[in-house]
Scaffold this motif. Structure first.
Motif, PDB file in Angstrom:
ATOM      1  N   UNK A 415      16.737  38.733 -41.433  1.00  0.00           N
ATOM      2  CA  UNK A 415      17.604  39.574 -40.556  1.00  0.00           C
ATOM      3  C   UNK A 415      18.339  40.898 -40.998  1.00  0.00           C
ATOM      4  N   UNK A 416      18.522  41.767 -39.977  1.00  0.00           N
ATOM      5  CA  UNK A 416      18.678  42.809 -39.861  1.00  0.00           C
ATOM      6  C   UNK A 416      18.123  43.736 -40.136  1.00  0.00           C
ATOM      7  N   UNK A 417      16.979  43.040 -39.707  1.00  0.00           N
ATOM      8  CA  UNK A 417      15.406  44.448 -39.567  1.00  0.00           C
ATOM      9  C   UNK A 417      15.317  44.395 -38.245  1.00  0.00           C
ATOM     10  N   UNK A 418      14.637  45.195 -37.668  1.00  0.00           N
ATOM     11  CA  UNK A 418      14.048  45.107 -36.375  1.00  0.00           C
ATOM     12  C   UNK A 418      13.220  43.584 -36.159  1.00  0.00           C
ATOM     13  N   UNK A 419      12.215  44.272 -36.902  1.00  0.00           N
ATOM     14  CA  UNK A 419      11.368  43.292 -36.338  1.00  0.00           C
ATOM     15  C   UNK A 419      11.194  41.272 -36.276  1.00  0.00           C
ATOM     16  N   UNK A 420      12.734  41.876 -37.499  1.00  0.00           N
ATOM     17  CA  UNK A 420      13.626  40.185 -37.062  1.00  0.00           C
ATOM     18  C   UNK A 420      14.158  40.240 -35.963  1.00  0.00           C
ATOM     19  N   UNK A 421      15.209  40.946 -35.153  1.00  0.00           N
ATOM     20  CA  UNK A 421      14.964  41.163 -34.097  1.00  0.00           C
ATOM     21  C   UNK A 421      14.811  40.860 -33.203  1.00  0.00           C
ATOM     22  N   UNK A 422      13.025  41.223 -32.750  1.00  0.00           N
ATOM     23  CA  UNK A 422      11.837  41.727 -31.750  1.00  0.00           C
ATOM     24  C   UNK A 422      12.210  39.904 -31.997  1.00  0.00           C
ATOM     25  N   UNK A 423      11.503  39.104 -33.625  1.00  0.00           N
ATOM     26  CA  UNK A 423      10.875  38.166 -33.390  1.00  0.00           C
ATOM     27  C   UNK A 423      11.653  37.886 -32.377  1.00  0.00           C
ATOM     28  N   UNK A 424      12.460  37.058 -33.349  1.00  0.00           N
ATOM     29  CA  UNK A 424      13.461  35.815 -32.468  1.00  0.00           C
ATOM     30  C   UNK A 424      14.122  35.745 -31.571  1.00  0.00           C
ATOM     31  N   UNK A 425      14.490  37.328 -31.166  1.00  0.00           N
ATOM     32  CA  UNK A 425      15.127  37.213 -29.556  1.00  0.00           C
ATOM     33  C   UNK A 425      14.239  38.319 -28.376  1.00  0.00           C
ATOM     34  N   UNK A 426      13.418  38.417 -29.474  1.00  0.00           N
ATOM     35  CA  UNK A 426      12.110  38.906 -27.960  1.00  0.00           C
ATOM     36  C   UNK A 426      12.755  41.233 -27.512  1.00  0.00           C
ATOM     37  N   UNK A 427      12.236  40.837 -25.926  1.00  0.00           N
ATOM     38  CA  UNK A 427      12.302  42.484 -25.584  1.00  0.00           C
ATOM     39  C   UNK A 427      14.257  42.510 -25.290  1.00  0.00           C
ATOM     40  N   UNK A 428      15.388  43.352 -26.036  1.00  0.00           N
ATOM     41  CA  UNK A 428      16.310  43.981 -25.675  1.00  0.00           C
ATOM     42  C   UNK A 428      16.189  43.835 -23.398  1.00  0.00           C
ATOM     43  N   UNK A 430      15.242  42.592 -21.266  1.00  0.00           N
ATOM     44  CA  UNK A 430      14.081  41.226 -20.655  1.00  0.00           C
ATOM     45  C   UNK A 430      14.943  39.891 -21.251  1.00  0.00           C
ATOM     46  N   UNK A 431      14.153  40.150 -22.501  1.00  0.00           N
ATOM     47  CA  UNK A 431      15.029  38.587 -23.495  1.00  0.00           C
ATOM     48  C   UNK A 431      16.256  38.061 -23.715  1.00  0.00           C
ATOM     49  N   UNK A 432      16.856  39.453 -23.727  1.00  0.00           N
ATOM     50  CA  UNK A 432      18.539  39.093 -24.739  1.00  0.00           C
ATOM     51  C   UNK A 432      19.126  40.315 -24.057  1.00  0.00           C
ATOM     52  N   UNK A 433      20.788  39.762 -23.902  1.00  0.00           N
ATOM     53  CA  UNK A 433      21.316  40.974 -24.129  1.00  0.00           C
ATOM     54  C   UNK A 433      22.567  41.756 -25.731  1.00  0.00           C
ATOM     55  N   UNK A 434      22.403  42.508 -25.045  1.00  0.00           N
ATOM     56  CA  UNK A 434      23.786  43.339 -26.652  1.00  0.00           C
ATOM     57  C   UNK A 434      24.977  43.629 -26.386  1.00  0.00           C
ATOM     58  N   UNK A 435      26.174  42.727 -27.482  1.00  0.00           N
ATOM     59  CA  UNK A 435      27.467  42.992 -27.001  1.00  0.00           C
ATOM     60  C   UNK A 435      27.985  42.745 -28.359  1.00  0.00           C
ATOM     61  N   UNK A 436      28.376  44.190 -28.508  1.00  0.00           N
ATOM     62  CA  UNK A 436      29.441  43.713 -29.322  1.00  0.00           C
ATOM     63  C   UNK A 436      28.134  43.458 -31.082  1.00  0.00           C
ATOM     64  N   UNK A 441      20.347  35.166 -26.064  1.00  0.00           N
ATOM     65  CA  UNK A 441      19.152  34.955 -24.627  1.00  0.00           C
ATOM     66  C   UNK A 441      18.885  35.443 -23.489  1.00  0.00           C
ATOM     67  N   UNK A 442      18.693  35.520 -22.350  1.00  0.00           N
ATOM     68  CA  UNK A 442      18.669  35.360 -21.121  1.00  0.00           C
ATOM     69  C   UNK A 442      17.813  34.142 -20.302  1.00  0.00           C
ATOM     70  N   UNK A 443      18.359  33.474 -19.935  1.00  0.00           N
ATOM     71  CA  UNK A 443      17.069  32.727 -19.733  1.00  0.00           C
ATOM     72  C   UNK A 443      15.511  33.130 -19.534  1.00  0.00           C
ATOM     73  N   UNK A 444      14.962  33.767 -19.575  1.00  0.00           N
ATOM     74  CA  UNK A 444      13.263  34.212 -19.770  1.00  0.00           C
ATOM     75  C   UNK A 444      12.798  34.640 -21.044  1.00  0.00           C
ATOM     76  N   UNK A 445      14.080  34.650 -21.959  1.00  0.00           N
ATOM     77  CA  UNK A 445      14.344  34.443 -23.193  1.00  0.00           C
ATOM     78  C   UNK A 445      14.466  33.255 -23.961  1.00  0.00           C
ATOM     79  N   UNK A 446      15.102  32.328 -23.545  1.00  0.00           N
ATOM     80  CA  UNK A 446      14.427  30.757 -23.880  1.00  0.00           C
ATOM     81  C   UNK A 446      13.485  30.118 -23.282  1.00  0.00           C
ATOM     82  N   UNK A 447      13.035  31.010 -22.720  1.00  0.00           N
ATOM     83  CA  UNK A 447      11.476  30.152 -21.722  1.00  0.00           C
ATOM     84  C   UNK A 447      10.786  30.918 -22.638  1.00  0.00           C
TER      85      UNK A 447
END
Length: 551
Positions: A415-428, A430-436, A441-447
């Motif tokens: 947790x805290x690395x870019x690799x973790x963020x990608x592995x857990x949530x995907x591509x910013x 597309x698969x997730x949004x970032x707020x603060x 996760x988006x619906x695409x990310x969930x599936x």
């Protein structure tokens, strides 16, 4: 090793456990797979000594980000109010060198789109540096599919076995010795430092991988906080109910006060939730109790029988959802909808409830501590093992094993690395949004992202509810309050071949007997006969195999 996370859909043997939980057969009810051997006498003291002599991987915690709420050596997890801003990519080059890497993994979610139609999977291949050939198996089919895998000759590089004994796996230790890689030369002691994110995994988690005097897998570590009694904090506040009863009598009164069957509202979602909570109030052992080298199972303890008696009265009083005995009951939905205000679940479900809630921003959950039955403080809660599962590797050349371990190191980025963020949530985007600094996760990310790679190996768990620092802090505060007095299962580092082979049948027998009592089909006195049958059908052999390994 008896717990699976509940942060997603039910996993592995969860369908069976819901049946058992309806009868109060806790997931800690009979030891676990954390150490094993290959001889016919799988519960021997000699093998226990040989396993104890294994030099486990050095523990070198990663200090890349500072937690908002620090953990402790006792097992309190680090908590984070937000994902760190601008996380760095800490592994510059792909860990693999082309070709393909195969893995047999499970999922409790719907099977994701295949690689050709899954953009996340395609980017994951690029990041890893190889084509990931994943056999993604629904959790309900894992036992059957893994047995077929063991019988065949074409093994994948990584393989996630179901957890004995409830999955009914037979001969797993022998399979590991014959077909799987002894990782001791690669990971023992300081050798693990070649893979810094594997070195970031705690020592207790690595004990899950010790078999027959060697390290035969990679751990998926989890916190020891175990399961807890979740309660709807928002509704408790609305109803003016105290969420901290000081005795069983106060808890019973609380349950009556919040139940209103005419409004489809009950205090508890299932009888199993009540069983676990009341058993802890009474001090029932966490699976087994060890004294003087001898073991007593929770089922044999008179306090367990008392727990059955008390919960039987709660069933009669109508404070438990009337459909709670159904193993397929949608109890999480009841909880979120306010049809059941309390329910036992794994600590990892804390963020799930917030993600799934249908109420909106006012939704709040909390963790209720069990009071001592007659009053006088809080009772100890039951710890869970420090692992979710382990993953063996098939035998291969030294160069191939090193490449696979490099991939595992990438998969364990914390947790805290870019690799973790990608592995857990995907591509910013597309698969997730970032707020603060909070990924959603988006619906695409969930599936698309539920590929099961988190069961190959994983970073140490953390406490993080995206977008809700208050909920994160509440979860951390709960763990901080219970871990110092939580109770371990003394058999958690032991292995019993009898338990592995017959545990499912034995547990179902006891679950049925408990259900008969709770529903009033049989008298409380029938429990003595059920326990006697459990002992003669294998319980005493399991006890003996465990006792030979106690030290």
């Amino acid at each position: 090793m008896t717990h699976r996370p509940t942060g997603a859909a039910p996993l592995g043997r969860r369908a069976f456990l819901r049946t058992a939980a309806a009868a109060g057969i806790g997931v800690s009810g009979a030891g676990g797979l954390l150490s094993a051997c290959t001889s016919s006498d799988s519960g021997s003291a000699d093998n226990a000594v040989r396993n104890t002599a294994v030099k486990l991987p050095a523990y070198v915690p990663w200090r890349g980000v500072a937690p908002d709420y620090p953990g402790t050596a006792q097992g309190l997890l680090n908590g984070f109010a937000r994902y760190p801003a601008n996380p760095a990519r800490t592994i510059a080059a792909p860990p693999a060198h082309g070709g393909s890497i195969s893995a047999f993994v499970e999922t409790g979610s719907p099977i994701p789109p295949g690689m050709k139609s899954n953009p996340y999977w395609q980017v994951l291949n690029q990041r890893v540096g190889a084509k990931l050939d994943l056999t993604i198996v629904p959790a309900a089919d894992l036992s059957t599919k893994f047995a077929t895998l063991m019988a065949g000759g074409d093994l994948p590089d990584f393989m996630v076995p179901p957890l004995p004994p409830l999955a009914g796996v037979r001969g797993l230790p022998q399979f590991l010795a014959a077909k799987c890689q002894d990782l001791t030369p690669f990971l023992s002691g300081d050798a693990v430092k070649e893979y810094p994110y594997l070195a970031n995994i705690t020592t207790d988690a690595w004990r899950a991988c010790v078999f027959d005097g060697g390290i035969y897998g990679l751990p998926v570590s989890r916190g020891v906080a175990g399961s807890l009694m979740f309660y709807r904090a928002d509704l408790f506040e609305q109803f003016g109910v105290n969420p901290a009863p000081t005795s069983y009598a106060e808890f019973r009164t609380l349950c009556k006060d919040v139940t209103d069957a005419k409004k489809s509202r009950w205090a508890l979602v299932t009888p199993g939730s009540a069983m676990a909570f009341v058993a802890q109030m009474l001090g029932v052992p966490n699976g087994w109790k060890a004294e003087g080298g001898k073991l007593t199972n929770a089922f044999e303890d008179e306090r367990y029988k008392q727990t059955l008696s008390e919960v039987r009265q709660m069933v009669k009083a109508g404070v438990i959802h009337p459909d709670g005995f159904d193993p397929a009951a949608p109890w999480k939905q009841w909880f979120n909808a306010g049809n059941g205000l309390m329910g036992e679940d794994r600590y990892t479900a804390w963020p799930q409830y917030y993600a799934d809630n249908v109420v909106g921003p006012s939704f709040r959950v909390g963790g209720m501590r069990p009071p001592v039955f007659d009053g006088g403080g809080f009772a100890g809660t039951w710890q869970s093992p420090p692992v979710n599962n382990f993953t063996p590797l098939k035998k291969a050349s030294t160069s191939r094993i090193k490449e696979l371990l490099a991939v595992a190191n990438w998969l364990a980025a914390p947790f805290g690395t870019e690799e973790y963020l990608f592995r857990k949530f995907g591509v910013l985007g597309v698969d997730y949004t970032m707020d603060n600094n909070n990924p959603t996760p988006t619906q695409a990310g969930l599936t698309q992202t539920v590929l099961g790679v988190r069961y190959i190996v994983d970073a140490p768990d953390t406490i993080f509810v995206p977008g809700d620092p208050e909920a994160t802090k509440a979860c951390w505060d709960y763990q901080k309050s219970i871990i110092p007095t939580s109770v371990k299962d003394p058999t958690v580092a032991l292995f019993s071949e009898t338990y592995s082979r017959t545990g499912a049948v034995l547990a179902q027998h006891v679950a049925d007997a408990a259900n008969d009592i709770l529903t009033g089909r049989k008298s409380l006195s029938s429990w003595d006969s059920a326990v006697a049958q459990w002992r003669s059908a294998g319980g005493d052999r399991i006890r003996a195999e465990f006792e030979r390994q106690l030290h």
